[in-house]
Enzyme design. Structure first.
Site, PDB file in Angstrom:
ATOM      1  N   GLY A 205       0.869  -1.182   0.000  1.00 47.59           N
ATOM      2  CA  GLY A 205       0.000   0.000   0.000  1.00 47.59           C
ATOM      3  C   GLY A 205       0.903   1.230   0.000  1.00 47.59           C
ATOM      4  CB  ALA A 206       2.499   3.118  -2.563  1.00 51.36           C
TER       5      ALA A 206
ATOM      6  CG  ASN B 287      -9.993  -1.892   4.100  1.00 50.73           C
ATOM      7  OD1 ASN B 287      -9.969  -1.638   2.891  1.00 50.73           O
ATOM      8  ND2 ASN B 287      -9.830  -0.953   5.020  1.00 50.73           N
TER       9      ASN B 287
ATOM     10  NE  ARG C 159      -4.719   9.736  16.511  1.00 47.11           N
ATOM     11  CZ  ARG C 159      -5.181   8.902  15.579  1.00 47.11           C
ATOM     12  NH1 ARG C 159      -5.925   7.856  15.919  1.00 47.11           N
ATOM     13  NH2 ARG C 159      -4.918   9.118  14.309  1.00 47.11           N
TER      14      ARG C 159
ATOM     15  CG  HIS D 188      -7.363   1.397  16.141  1.00 51.76           C
ATOM     16  ND1 HIS D 188      -6.900   2.451  16.872  1.00 51.76           N
ATOM     17  CD2 HIS D 188      -7.252   1.779  14.844  1.00 51.76           C
ATOM     18  CE1 HIS D 188      -6.523   3.421  16.052  1.00 51.76           C
ATOM     19  NE2 HIS D 188      -6.740   3.042  14.823  1.00 51.76           N
TER      20      HIS D 188
HETATM   21  N1  APR Z   1      -3.022  -4.428  -3.166  1.00 47.88           N
HETATM   22  C1  APR Z   1      -2.118  -3.448  -2.990  1.00 47.88           C
HETATM   23  N2  APR Z   1      -2.459  -2.166  -2.689  1.00 47.88           N
HETATM   24  C2  APR Z   1      -3.764  -1.888  -2.613  1.00 47.88           C
HETATM   25  C3  APR Z   1      -4.767  -2.867  -2.794  1.00 47.88           C
HETATM   26  C4  APR Z   1      -4.339  -4.191  -3.085  1.00 47.88           C
HETATM   27  N3  APR Z   1      -5.216  -5.182  -3.271  1.00 47.88           N
HETATM   28  N4  APR Z   1      -5.973  -2.276  -2.642  1.00 47.88           N
HETATM   29  C5  APR Z   1      -5.740  -0.980  -2.360  1.00 47.88           C
HETATM   30  N5  APR Z   1      -4.408  -0.735  -2.343  1.00 47.88           N
HETATM   31  C6  APR Z   1      -3.709   0.531  -2.126  1.00 47.88           C
HETATM   32  C7  APR Z   1      -4.371   1.693  -2.851  1.00 47.88           C
HETATM   33  O1  APR Z   1      -4.047   1.685  -4.240  1.00 47.88           O
HETATM   34  C8  APR Z   1      -3.795   2.884  -2.090  1.00 47.88           C
HETATM   35  O2  APR Z   1      -2.626   3.403  -2.716  1.00 47.88           O
HETATM   36  O3  APR Z   1      -3.748   0.905  -0.771  1.00 47.88           O
HETATM   37  C9  APR Z   1      -3.436   2.291  -0.716  1.00 47.88           C
HETATM   38  C10 APR Z   1      -4.214   2.911   0.429  1.00 47.88           C
HETATM   39  O4  APR Z   1      -3.806   4.225   0.532  1.00 47.88           O
HETATM   40  P1  APR Z   1      -4.761   5.425   0.985  1.00 47.88           P
HETATM   41  O5  APR Z   1      -6.026   5.354   0.227  1.00 47.88           O
HETATM   42  O6  APR Z   1      -3.954   6.675   0.957  1.00 47.88           O
HETATM   43  O7  APR Z   1      -5.118   5.051   2.501  1.00 47.88           O
HETATM   44  P2  APR Z   1      -4.214   5.307   3.799  1.00 47.88           P
HETATM   45  O8  APR Z   1      -4.563   6.594   4.396  1.00 47.88           O
HETATM   46  O9  APR Z   1      -2.793   5.009   3.482  1.00 47.88           O
HETATM   47  O10 APR Z   1      -4.795   4.185   4.767  1.00 47.88           O
HETATM   48  C11 APR Z   1      -4.575   2.810   4.511  1.00 47.88           C
HETATM   49  O11 APR Z   1      -4.532   2.201   6.817  1.00 47.88           O
HETATM   50  O12 APR Z   1      -4.936   3.516   8.684  1.00 47.88           O
HETATM   51  C12 APR Z   1      -5.481   2.587   7.798  1.00 47.88           C
HETATM   52  O13 APR Z   1      -7.841   3.106   7.797  1.00 47.88           O
HETATM   53  C13 APR Z   1      -6.661   3.167   7.039  1.00 47.88           C
HETATM   54  O14 APR Z   1      -7.410   1.082   6.089  1.00 47.88           O
HETATM   55  C14 APR Z   1      -6.702   2.287   5.832  1.00 47.88           C
HETATM   56  C15 APR Z   1      -5.217   1.962   5.589  1.00 47.88           C
END
Ligand code: APR
Length: 311
Positions: free
Chosen positions: A9-10, A95, A151, A175
């Site tokens: 997840g980037a 998720n 926090r 959480h």
């Molecule tokens: N495989 C790889 N990456 C994925 C997949 C997958 N199957 N599905 C989604 N992603 C990537 C998305 O493309 C996106 O870049 O996960 C990334 C999520 O990034 P953001 O939408 O910026 O979310 P973020 O704020 O990083 O939060 C991610 O962490 O804190 C928790 O609640 C939050 O569940 C969320 C997670």
């Protein structure tokens, strides 16, 4: 050879975490996302900060799990974040599918890795990753308590007008809104917080802590928190990489501890090179113990929903 740490997840949390680890320089980083260009672009951008920040680590962006092969730690942040009006639980089924798929790929290439799960709803996602991974329970850890405690410490430091470094505090439980800050174990330079702040002030801070993630979601409007979550992940990574034996609140799989069975819930653990080395059983007051059980019941509800959805 340096440690290899993969971040899946980037997005906001993943890229911020990758940047912080890269800056430390003790590990090479793989940043993976289904959106390949995002992973590659952010990784290249981070790599180009190396000469300025003095890091000679390597970071690679990819959509190919083969690149994660042999990671010692894998951090799972893939998934969707909250938008205003959503609870963490609203993310459950979306998720769950993402975390299940990601975990299967990750363990295929890094069967020895320790997994740190961050996707929400955290406790349900880490439990799902644990079941999907086939790894031992000490190798699958959820990040939530460090963040919730950070926090809590931030708000206490503001109220007391002192450095948050002087404050030790543990927030246990799931959480979510039912998380349980332990007042008796919250100390300021060793002095119990109850001697320094009136009860109603502490209660207000506890409430703000419980809604801390939501407070940020409401302000951002387009997503959820990531700077403090990423810093919290890195505190756990440091403990694992350097075998620090830190006592940190993390989501751990309980088998009887605190009277809770077969469930991931936030509890104090000793974190070292082999992952969760021990779950510490703090003596809780009757009310704290009841609140922890309530919080565990809320996590169990999500586990049941997941079980029914995949049945
Ligand atoms: N495989 C790889 N990456 C994925 C997949 C997958 N199957 N599905 C989604 N992603 C990537 C998305 O493309 C996106 O870049 O996960 C990334 C999520 O990034 P953001 O939408 O910026 O979310 P973020 O704020 O990083 O939060 C991610 O962490 O804190 C928790 O609640 C939050 O569940 C969320 C997670």
């Amino acid at each position: 050879m340096r440690n290899k740490i993969s971040v899946i997840g980037a997005g906001n949390v993943g890229a911020t975490t990758a940047h912080l680890i890269f800056q430390k320089g003790y590990a090479d980083v793989v940043l993976l996302d289904i959106a390949e260009g995002i992973a590659k672009g952010k990784a290249l951008d981070i790599l180009e900060s190396g000469p300025v920040q003095g890091s000679d680590a390597h970071i690679k962006g990819t959509a190919d799990y083969g690149d994660t092969q042999g990671s010692s730690i894998v951090i799972i942040t893939a998934g969707i974040p909250r938008k205003p009006g959503m609870s963490r639980d609203d993310l459950l089924i979306t998720n769950m599918k993402i975390v299940g798929e990601v975990t299967a790929q990750v363990v295929k290439y890094s069967p020895e890795a320790t997994l740190i799960v961050v996707s929400n709803p955290l406790d349900a996602m880490v439990q799902h990753a644990f079941k999907s991974s086939g790894l031992k329970k000490n190798k699958v850890i959820g990040m939530a308590g460090v963040l919730d405690s950070a926090r809590f410490r931030t708000f206490l430091a503001e109220a007391l007008k002192i450095s948050p470094k002087e404050i030790q505090a543990y927030v246990l439980g799931g959480h979510g809104d039912s998380m349980v800050p332990l007042i008796d174990y919250t100390t300021i330079a060793g002095v119990p917080v109850s001697k320094l702040l009136p009860k109603d002030k502490i209660e207000a801070i506890v409430k703000r802590t419980q809604g801390g993630g939501g407070e940020i979601v409401a302000l951002l409007e387009t997503g959820s928190a990531y700077y403090a979550p990423a810093a919290s992940i890195v505190e756990m990574v440091d403990a694992l990489v350097h075998d620090q034996k830190r006592i940190l609140p993390c989501a751990a799989y309980l088998e009887g501890e605190y009277g809770i069975n077969n469930l991931y819930v936030g509890v104090p653990v000793r974190l070292g090179a082999s992952g969760i080395e021990e779950v510490l059983e703090f003596e809780l007051s009757t009310s704290e113990s009841a609140l922890l059980k309530q919080s565990a019941a809320a996590v169990q509800e999500l586990i049941d929903i997941m079980a029914n959805s995949s049945a």
